[in-house]
Design a protein around this motif. Structure first.
Motif, PDB file in Angstrom:
ATOM      1  N   SER A  16       0.818  -1.204  -0.009  1.00 10.50           N
ATOM      2  CA  SER A  16      -0.203   0.042   0.172  1.00 10.50           C
ATOM      3  C   SER A  16       0.985   1.304  -0.078  1.00 10.50           C
ATOM      4  CB  SER A  16      -0.762   0.001   1.406  1.00 10.50           C
ATOM      5  OG  SER A  16      -1.594   1.185   1.082  1.00 10.50           O
ATOM      6  N   THR A  17       0.535   2.191  -0.779  1.00 13.93           N
ATOM      7  CA  THR A  17       1.235   3.556  -0.946  1.00 13.93           C
ATOM      8  C   THR A  17       0.148   4.583  -1.186  1.00 13.93           C
ATOM      9  OG1 THR A  17       1.371   3.859  -3.334  1.00 13.93           O
ATOM     10  CG2 THR A  17       3.348   2.641  -2.132  1.00 13.93           C
ATOM     11  N   THR A  18       0.446   5.669  -0.983  1.00 16.51           N
ATOM     12  CA  THR A  18      -0.728   6.941  -1.355  1.00 16.51           C
ATOM     13  C   THR A  18      -1.099   6.809  -2.661  1.00 16.51           C
ATOM     14  OG1 THR A  18       1.222   8.462  -1.293  1.00 16.51           O
ATOM     15  CG2 THR A  18       0.041   8.087   0.983  1.00 16.51           C
ATOM     16  N   ALA A  39      -5.179   2.077   3.383  1.00 13.86           N
ATOM     17  CA  ALA A  39      -4.858   1.415   4.544  1.00 13.86           C
ATOM     18  C   ALA A  39      -5.885   0.392   4.930  1.00 13.86           C
ATOM     19  CB  ALA A  39      -4.017   2.431   5.610  1.00 13.86           C
ATOM     20  N   ALA A  43      -5.929  -3.407   5.455  1.00 14.85           N
ATOM     21  CA  ALA A  43      -5.789  -4.090   6.878  1.00 14.85           C
ATOM     22  C   ALA A  43      -7.108  -5.326   6.648  1.00 14.85           C
ATOM     23  CB  ALA A  43      -5.887  -3.086   7.794  1.00 14.85           C
ATOM     24  N   VAL A  51       0.107  -6.593   9.190  1.00 13.36           N
ATOM     25  CA  VAL A  51       0.380  -5.307   8.507  1.00 13.36           C
ATOM     26  C   VAL A  51       1.805  -4.824   8.913  1.00 13.36           C
ATOM     27  CG1 VAL A  51      -0.135  -3.049   7.824  1.00 13.36           C
ATOM     28  CG2 VAL A  51      -1.936  -4.826   7.843  1.00 13.36           C
ATOM     29  N   VAL A  52       2.650  -4.589   8.277  1.00 15.64           N
ATOM     30  CA  VAL A  52       4.022  -4.040   8.556  1.00 15.64           C
ATOM     31  C   VAL A  52       4.075  -2.576   8.085  1.00 15.64           C
ATOM     32  CG1 VAL A  52       6.462  -4.375   8.400  1.00 15.64           C
ATOM     33  CG2 VAL A  52       5.026  -6.212   8.609  1.00 15.64           C
ATOM     34  N   VAL A  53       4.352  -1.681   8.808  1.00 15.78           N
ATOM     35  CA  VAL A  53       4.275  -0.234   8.304  1.00 15.78           C
ATOM     36  C   VAL A  53       5.794   0.186   8.179  1.00 15.78           C
ATOM     37  CG1 VAL A  53       3.740   1.985   8.563  1.00 15.78           C
ATOM     38  CG2 VAL A  53       2.256   0.468   9.294  1.00 15.78           C
ATOM     39  N   THR A  54       6.248   0.643   6.892  1.00 15.35           N
ATOM     40  CA  THR A  54       7.698   1.005   6.811  1.00 15.35           C
ATOM     41  C   THR A  54       7.698   2.210   6.008  1.00 15.35           C
ATOM     42  OG1 THR A  54       7.753  -0.270   4.415  1.00 15.35           O
ATOM     43  CG2 THR A  54       8.355  -1.603   6.421  1.00 15.35           C
ATOM     44  N   VAL A  55       8.736   3.143   6.310  1.00 14.13           N
ATOM     45  CA  VAL A  55       8.553   4.369   5.708  1.00 14.13           C
ATOM     46  C   VAL A  55      10.147   4.586   5.189  1.00 14.13           C
ATOM     47  CG1 VAL A  55       6.793   5.212   7.066  1.00 14.13           C
ATOM     48  CG2 VAL A  55       9.173   5.474   7.865  1.00 14.13           C
TER      49      VAL A  55
END
Length: 79
Positions: A16-18, A39, A43, A51-55
């Motif tokens: 997922s991205t914006t 998101a 989810a 769900v793993v959130v990476t930035v």
């Protein structure tokens, strides 16, 4: 992402991205089955278990958490 895609115990199911174009590009690049820009939809999808959130952090080499936060994190994790 490399740790997830290299794992024999995990399967990368969704990205997922914006933006739709970057979500599709990431899906293709990393071999995910699904791509999202929302998101909540990611989810709640039945094929998604974790769900793993990476930035992206542009200056990772010069960034470090404040000592007090690092100490609290280590203490909380027993390290």
């Amino acid at each position: 992402m490399p740790a997830i895609t290299a794992s024999s115990e995990l399967a990368l199911t969704a990205i997922s991205t914006t933006r739709e174009d970057s979500a599709q590009a990431a899906r293709t690049r990393f071999g995910a089955q699904l791509a999202f820009t929302d998101a909540r939809r990611l989810a709640t999808h039945p094929d998604v278990d974790l769900v793993v959130v990476t930035v992206k952090v542009p200056a990772t080499s010069s960034w470090s958490p404040p000592r007090s936060r690092l100490a609290n994190t280590c203490t909380a994790n027993g390290h």
